[in-house]
Design a protein around this motif. Sequence first.
Motif, PDB file in Angstrom:
ATOM      1  N   THR A  77       0.835  -1.200   0.000  1.00 24.84           N
ATOM      2  CA  THR A  77       0.000   0.000   0.000  1.00 24.84           C
ATOM      3  C   THR A  77       0.873   1.255   0.000  1.00 24.84           C
ATOM      4  O   THR A  77       1.870   1.321   0.721  1.00 24.84           O
ATOM      5  CB  THR A  77      -0.917   0.039   1.240  1.00 24.84           C
ATOM      6  OG1 THR A  77      -1.750  -1.116   1.248  1.00 24.84           O
ATOM      7  CG2 THR A  77      -1.793   1.280   1.235  1.00 24.84           C
ATOM      8  N   ILE A  78       0.486   2.222  -0.814  1.00 23.67           N
ATOM      9  CA  ILE A  78       1.170   3.510  -0.803  1.00 23.67           C
ATOM     10  C   ILE A  78       0.132   4.634  -0.757  1.00 23.67           C
ATOM     11  O   ILE A  78      -1.001   4.468  -1.201  1.00 23.67           O
ATOM     12  CB  ILE A  78       2.096   3.717  -2.018  1.00 23.67           C
ATOM     13  CG1 ILE A  78       1.294   3.648  -3.329  1.00 23.67           C
ATOM     14  CG2 ILE A  78       3.243   2.726  -2.013  1.00 23.67           C
ATOM     15  CD1 ILE A  78       2.117   4.034  -4.555  1.00 23.67           C
ATOM     16  N   VAL A  79       0.538   5.758  -0.213  1.00 23.16           N
ATOM     17  CA  VAL A  79      -0.271   6.970  -0.184  1.00 23.16           C
ATOM     18  C   VAL A  79       0.349   7.964  -1.164  1.00 23.16           C
ATOM     19  O   VAL A  79       1.574   8.151  -1.176  1.00 23.16           O
ATOM     20  CB  VAL A  79      -0.310   7.567   1.236  1.00 23.16           C
ATOM     21  CG1 VAL A  79      -0.958   8.945   1.234  1.00 23.16           C
ATOM     22  CG2 VAL A  79      -1.056   6.629   2.182  1.00 23.16           C
ATOM     23  N   VAL A  80      -0.484   8.576  -1.987  1.00 16.16           N
ATOM     24  CA  VAL A  80       0.017   9.504  -3.013  1.00 16.16           C
ATOM     25  C   VAL A  80      -0.676  10.854  -2.856  1.00 16.16           C
ATOM     26  O   VAL A  80      -1.905  10.942  -2.864  1.00 16.16           O
ATOM     27  CB  VAL A  80      -0.223   8.944  -4.429  1.00 16.16           C
ATOM     28  CG1 VAL A  80       0.272   9.938  -5.483  1.00 16.16           C
ATOM     29  CG2 VAL A  80       0.473   7.598  -4.602  1.00 16.16           C
ATOM     30  N   GLY A 193       2.072   6.983   4.637  1.00 17.02           N
ATOM     31  CA  GLY A 193       1.319   8.228   4.741  1.00 17.02           C
ATOM     32  C   GLY A 193       1.196   8.743   6.151  1.00 17.02           C
ATOM     33  O   GLY A 193       0.597   9.777   6.397  1.00 17.02           O
ATOM     34  N   SER A 194       1.730   8.003   7.111  1.00 19.47           N
ATOM     35  CA  SER A 194       1.776   8.415   8.515  1.00 19.47           C
ATOM     36  C   SER A 194       0.414   8.415   9.209  1.00 19.47           C
ATOM     37  O   SER A 194       0.169   9.227  10.094  1.00 19.47           O
ATOM     38  CB  SER A 194       2.440   9.797   8.637  1.00 19.47           C
ATOM     39  OG  SER A 194       2.880  10.018   9.965  1.00 19.47           O
ATOM     40  N   TYR A 195      -0.476   7.496   8.805  1.00 19.00           N
ATOM     41  CA  TYR A 195      -1.727   7.365   9.548  1.00 19.00           C
ATOM     42  C   TYR A 195      -2.289   5.958   9.373  1.00 19.00           C
ATOM     43  O   TYR A 195      -2.001   5.273   8.382  1.00 19.00           O
ATOM     44  CB  TYR A 195      -2.760   8.395   9.106  1.00 19.00           C
ATOM     45  CG  TYR A 195      -3.394   8.145   7.750  1.00 19.00           C
ATOM     46  CD1 TYR A 195      -4.602   7.434   7.640  1.00 19.00           C
ATOM     47  CD2 TYR A 195      -2.805   8.625   6.582  1.00 19.00           C
ATOM     48  CE1 TYR A 195      -5.185   7.203   6.401  1.00 19.00           C
ATOM     49  CE2 TYR A 195      -3.389   8.406   5.350  1.00 19.00           C
ATOM     50  CZ  TYR A 195      -4.580   7.690   5.256  1.00 19.00           C
ATOM     51  OH  TYR A 195      -5.144   7.473   4.029  1.00 19.00           O
ATOM     52  N   GLY A 196      -3.080   5.537  10.354  1.00 13.58           N
ATOM     53  CA  GLY A 196      -3.762   4.251  10.288  1.00 13.58           C
ATOM     54  C   GLY A 196      -5.254   4.462  10.328  1.00 13.58           C
ATOM     55  O   GLY A 196      -5.789   4.929  11.341  1.00 13.58           O
ATOM     56  N   ILE A 197      -5.924   4.127   9.250  1.00 12.40           N
ATOM     57  CA  ILE A 197      -7.361   4.396   9.187  1.00 12.40           C
ATOM     58  C   ILE A 197      -8.152   3.450  10.086  1.00 12.40           C
ATOM     59  O   ILE A 197      -9.279   3.740  10.469  1.00 12.40           O
ATOM     60  CB  ILE A 197      -7.855   4.294   7.729  1.00 12.40           C
ATOM     61  CG1 ILE A 197      -9.183   5.031   7.575  1.00 12.40           C
ATOM     62  CG2 ILE A 197      -7.969   2.829   7.282  1.00 12.40           C
ATOM     63  CD1 ILE A 197      -9.603   5.255   6.156  1.00 12.40           C
ATOM     64  N   GLN A 198      -7.538   2.328  10.449  1.00 17.92           N
ATOM     65  CA  GLN A 198      -8.229   1.362  11.303  1.00 17.92           C
ATOM     66  C   GLN A 198      -8.032   1.671  12.789  1.00 17.92           C
ATOM     67  O   GLN A 198      -8.608   1.006  13.640  1.00 17.92           O
ATOM     68  CB  GLN A 198      -7.732  -0.065  11.010  1.00 17.92           C
ATOM     69  CG  GLN A 198      -6.349  -0.379  11.562  1.00 17.92           C
ATOM     70  CD  GLN A 198      -5.223   0.301  10.788  1.00 17.92           C
ATOM     71  OE1 GLN A 198      -5.443   0.888   9.739  1.00 17.92           O
ATOM     72  NE2 GLN A 198      -4.015   0.196  11.316  1.00 17.92           N
ATOM     73  N   GLY A 199      -7.244   2.696  13.097  1.00 15.00           N
ATOM     74  CA  GLY A 199      -6.981   3.058  14.483  1.00 15.00           C
ATOM     75  C   GLY A 199      -7.550   4.417  14.827  1.00 15.00           C
ATOM     76  O   GLY A 199      -8.533   4.885  14.225  1.00 15.00           O
TER      77      GLY A 199
END
Length: 238
Positions: A77-80, A193-199
Motif C-alpha cells: 500500500t502507498i499513499v500519493v 502516509g503516517s496514519y492508520g485508518i483502522q486506528g
Amino acid sequence: MNDNSITPIILASGSPRRRELLSLLGLPLEVMPSEADESFPPEWEPERIVSELALRKAEAVHPLAGERDAIIVGSDTIVVLDGRVLGKPVDAEDSKVMLAALQGRSHKVYTGVACIKLGDGRNDTLRPEVTDNSGSQSVRLGDLGQYSVLSESPDGEPVVMAGYTESKVTFRPMSGEEIDDYIKTGEPLDKAGSYGIQGIGSVFVEKIEGDFYSVMGLPLNLLYQMLLKYNVCPFKIG
C-alpha cells in the motif's frame, strides 16, 4: 483440483492488519513475512509500484513455501499526494510534515495484491514484469481497480496474478496540537502516509471514496475475485 476447504493461504506479510483482514475469509491461513526489495524507479506510476511490490513479496516467500497445494498472497500500500508517494515516516518530524500536508485535503491510496498458486506442478512462476496491468487478460473491478493473469500452467489455469485498487481519502482540517498528540500515540510511525485508518487516526478522516479495506492494506473484494480464478471460494468451505 483439491477441495478448496483445504487450500491454505500463505500471507507474505507480517502485518497484523492484513492478517486480520485475510482471516475474515475463513480460509486456512499461514503467515510468512516477506523480506522483499521494496525499492522502485521514480518514474513508475502508483498502480505499477503497488502491483510489482505485492508480487515481489509473494515471490520472496515462494522458495520457503515448499511444494504443496497453497496460494501465496502478497500486498503493498502507498499513499500519493500531488503525485508524490508518501511512504512510512523516518521519524516523528517526518510524520508531522506528512500529516500537515494531508490535513484538510484529499489524497489517493493505492493497494496492490498478488497471488501465486503452488502445487499441481505449478511452481515455475517466471512472469513478465508488471507494467500497467492492461494486458489482454486484465479484469476490471468496476472503477475501483483491476488485476491481470501474468502466467498460466500448461493446462491454461492461472498461476500468477497481480492487480491493484485505487481509493480517495479526504482528511478534515487538523490543528498542530492534534497532529502532535496523534504522533505521540505512536500509531503513525509505521504506516504509509503516517496514519492508520483502522486506528485512532480514523477520527481525522472526513470521507473515503473507494474501498475501506484497501485503505487498511488488503483489498478483500479484489482478492476474492482472484481466488475465484483458482476455484477457491470462502462461501464453499467444508
